[in-house]
Write a protein that holds these residues in place. Structure first.
Motif, short mmCIF file in Angstrom:
data_model
loop_
_atom_site.label_atom_id
_atom_site.label_comp_id
_atom_site.label_asym_id
_atom_site.label_seq_id
_atom_site.Cartn_x
_atom_site.Cartn_y
_atom_site.Cartn_z
N ASP A 141 0.82 -1.22 0.00
CA ASP A 141 0.00 0.00 0.00
C ASP A 141 0.85 1.27 0.00
O ASP A 141 0.32 2.38 0.05
N ARG A 142 2.19 1.11 -0.06
CA ARG A 142 3.08 2.26 -0.24
C ARG A 142 3.93 2.07 -1.49
O ARG A 142 5.09 2.44 -1.54
N GLY A 143 3.30 1.47 -2.49
CA GLY A 143 3.94 1.24 -3.77
C GLY A 143 3.87 2.45 -4.68
O GLY A 143 3.70 3.60 -4.22
N PRO A 144 4.01 2.26 -5.99
CA PRO A 144 4.07 3.39 -6.94
C PRO A 144 2.89 4.35 -6.86
O PRO A 144 3.07 5.56 -6.93
N ALA A 145 1.67 3.80 -6.72
CA ALA A 145 0.50 4.68 -6.67
C ALA A 145 0.54 5.56 -5.42
O ALA A 145 0.21 6.76 -5.47
N TRP A 146 0.94 4.97 -4.28
CA TRP A 146 1.04 5.75 -3.04
C TRP A 146 2.12 6.82 -3.17
O TRP A 146 1.93 7.96 -2.74
N ARG A 147 3.26 6.46 -3.76
CA ARG A 147 4.34 7.44 -3.89
C ARG A 147 3.89 8.61 -4.77
O ARG A 147 4.19 9.77 -4.47
N GLU A 148 3.18 8.31 -5.84
CA GLU A 148 2.66 9.37 -6.72
C GLU A 148 1.67 10.25 -5.97
O GLU A 148 1.77 11.49 -6.00
N GLN A 149 0.71 9.63 -5.30
CA GLN A 149 -0.32 10.39 -4.60
C GLN A 149 0.26 11.22 -3.46
O GLN A 149 -0.09 12.40 -3.29
N THR A 150 1.16 10.62 -2.69
CA THR A 150 1.74 11.33 -1.56
C THR A 150 2.62 12.48 -2.03
O THR A 150 2.58 13.59 -1.48
N GLY A 151 3.42 12.22 -3.05
CA GLY A 151 4.26 13.28 -3.59
C GLY A 151 3.44 14.45 -4.09
O GLY A 151 3.74 15.63 -3.80
N ARG A 152 2.37 14.14 -4.85
CA ARG A 152 1.51 15.21 -5.36
C ARG A 152 0.83 15.95 -4.22
O ARG A 152 0.63 17.18 -4.28
N LEU A 178 8.46 -2.13 -11.32
CA LEU A 178 8.89 -3.10 -10.31
C LEU A 178 8.21 -4.45 -10.50
O LEU A 178 8.78 -5.49 -10.15
N ALA A 179 7.00 -4.44 -11.06
CA ALA A 179 6.27 -5.70 -11.24
C ALA A 179 6.95 -6.61 -12.25
O ALA A 179 6.67 -7.82 -12.28
N ALA A 180 7.85 -6.07 -13.08
CA ALA A 180 8.55 -6.89 -14.07
C ALA A 180 9.75 -7.62 -13.47
O ALA A 180 10.35 -8.48 -14.12
N LEU A 181 10.11 -7.29 -12.23
CA LEU A 181 11.24 -7.92 -11.56
C LEU A 181 10.76 -9.10 -10.70
O LEU A 181 9.56 -9.20 -10.39
N TYR A 209 5.02 -5.45 9.98
CA TYR A 209 3.71 -4.89 9.66
C TYR A 209 3.69 -4.00 8.42
O TYR A 209 2.66 -3.45 8.07
N TYR A 210 4.84 -3.87 7.75
CA TYR A 210 4.85 -3.30 6.40
C TYR A 210 5.04 -4.38 5.34
O TYR A 210 5.10 -4.07 4.14
N ALA A 211 5.17 -5.63 5.76
CA ALA A 211 5.44 -6.71 4.80
C ALA A 211 4.35 -6.76 3.74
O ALA A 211 3.19 -6.45 3.99
N CYS A 212 4.75 -7.16 2.54
CA CYS A 212 3.83 -7.16 1.41
C CYS A 212 4.46 -7.95 0.26
O CYS A 212 5.60 -8.41 0.36
N ASN A 213 3.72 -8.09 -0.81
CA ASN A 213 4.26 -8.69 -2.03
C ASN A 213 4.77 -7.58 -2.93
O ASN A 213 4.05 -6.64 -3.25
N ASP A 214 6.03 -7.69 -3.32
CA ASP A 214 6.63 -6.68 -4.19
C ASP A 214 7.93 -7.25 -4.74
O ASP A 214 8.26 -8.42 -4.50
N ALA A 215 8.67 -6.42 -5.45
CA ALA A 215 9.94 -6.85 -6.01
C ALA A 215 10.94 -7.13 -4.90
O ALA A 215 11.15 -6.29 -4.01
N LEU A 216 11.59 -8.30 -4.96
CA LEU A 216 12.58 -8.65 -3.95
C LEU A 216 13.74 -7.65 -3.95
O LEU A 216 14.30 -7.33 -2.89
N LEU A 217 14.10 -7.16 -5.11
CA LEU A 217 15.20 -6.20 -5.22
C LEU A 217 14.88 -4.91 -4.47
O LEU A 217 15.77 -4.27 -3.90
N TYR A 218 13.63 -4.51 -4.46
CA TYR A 218 13.20 -3.31 -3.75
C TYR A 218 13.46 -3.47 -2.25
O TYR A 218 13.87 -2.52 -1.58
N ASP A 219 13.26 -4.66 -1.72
CA ASP A 219 13.53 -4.94 -0.31
C ASP A 219 15.02 -4.80 -0.01
O ASP A 219 15.41 -4.25 1.02
N LEU A 220 15.84 -5.30 -0.92
CA LEU A 220 17.29 -5.14 -0.76
C LEU A 220 17.68 -3.67 -0.77
O LEU A 220 18.52 -3.22 0.02
N ALA A 221 17.06 -2.89 -1.65
CA ALA A 221 17.35 -1.46 -1.73
C ALA A 221 16.97 -0.73 -0.45
O ALA A 221 17.71 0.12 0.06
#
Length: 312
Positions: A141-152, A178-181, A209-221
């Motif tokens: 729930d803090r993925g690309p859409a959240w980053r766009e909305q929060t930034g705006r 990120l979904a392609a990774l 409590y932030y765990a989610c499904n996303d790109a594994l590389l993003y977690d490393l970053a």
């Protein structure tokens, strides 16, 4: 971790009757973190962390608590949620969803050693391998859409230089898919205060409590940006190499991940800069509230925008 909802000694005594944990000895509010209400709880049967969930919905919580069970049952150093006499690991307290989790031994570190970075890299790789068999699913729930909305949403409340940086980075991030990774269940918040050590031995991974499904590389970053960047926003190359080498010994990276790496590092920095900047701009009320300085992640983001990262 913060205290937004107060819990009295009497209220906690009544709450604990649901669990086979013995009588209450003491409780103490935890001031670190920014999302949930947390207390250290001591009973005759051990030491615990009580969490009251301030933002997460009751229906979403079985994913997180089930994940913690899954991790601990596979030998990773994760905390096991306590179960009530009826077998439930999720209850309510003072109108909030609540969970009682065994408190692990060890302490977090502020200045990690190279060996501690190695331990974290291995643990993160092991976590990504272990969670491949977890059947639960939770959208970030803090993925690309959240980053766009929060930034705006921040643009009207920041100075012109900050506004230009947000707009430019959001435009750059629109090129990242990120979904392609390679995907999986990620911790998404494996900061230094969420890892426990006894000397150089890693004894606990906490706060899922932030765990989610996303790109594994993003977690490393996310992990590298906290563990391996200096306060001025530049990498500590020795720690960086120690953590990434240890991670890759558990899970190798593909060509697409290596190509995406610079922009993924920026996405991870942007996520925490925006969340901290939002909380700084729109503070929440609470008894003990810890609001982190957003400028630390602004410096990290600006460095990643201007410099290529150390090689993976």
């Amino acid at each position: 971790m913060s205290v937004f909802t107060k819990v009295s000694h009497a209220e906690l005594q009544q709450f604990l009757k649901q669990f086979p944990v013995g009588e209450l000895i003491g409780l103490q509010g935890i001031g670190e973190g920014v999302e949930n209400t947390n207390y250290f709880v001591d009973t005759h049967d051990g030491r615990w962390v009580l969490t009251l969930f301030e933002r997460l919905n009751y229906a979403d919580l079985p994913f997180f608590l089930g994940l913690m069970d899954h991790i601990a049952s596979r030998g990773l150093p994760g905390a096991m949620p306590a179960r009530t006499h009826a077998g439930e690991n999720l209850t309510t307290l003072n109108g909030k969803p609540a969970a009682l989790v065994r408190r692990l031994v060890g302490q977090s570190v502020l200045f990690p050693t190279l060996e501690q970075c190695v331990q974290v890299g291995r643990a993160l790789g092991d976590l990504h391998v272990a969670t491949a068999s977890y059947q639960g699913h939770c959208q970030n729930d803090r993925g690309p859409a959240w980053r766009e909305q929060t930034g705006r949403g921040l643009l009207a409340h920041v100075d012109a230089t900050t506004r230009a940086l947000i707009e430019d980075e959001l435009a750059a991030q629109a090129r990242l898919d990120l979904a392609a990774l390679p995907q999986g269940v990620i911790h998404a918040d494996l900061f230094r205060d969420n890892v426990l050590f006894v000397e150089d031995r890693l004894t606990g991974l906490i706060d899922f409590y932030y765990a989610c499904n996303d790109a594994l590389l993003y977690d490393l970053a996310i992990t590298l940006n906290d563990w391996c960047m200096e306060p001025e926003g530049v990498p500590n190359v020795a720690r960086w190499n120690a953590l990434t080498t240890a991670y890759c010994s558990r899970r190798g990276l593909g060509d697409a991940e290596i190509a995406a790496w610079p922009l993924v590092l920026r996405a991870a920095a942007l996520r925490f800069w925006l969340s901290r900047l939002w909380d700084w701009t729109f503070p929440r009320e609470g008894d003990v509230v810890h609001v982190k300085d957003p400028n630390a992640y602004r410096r990290i983001l600006e460095h990643h925008r201007e410099h290529a990262p150390p090689a993976l």
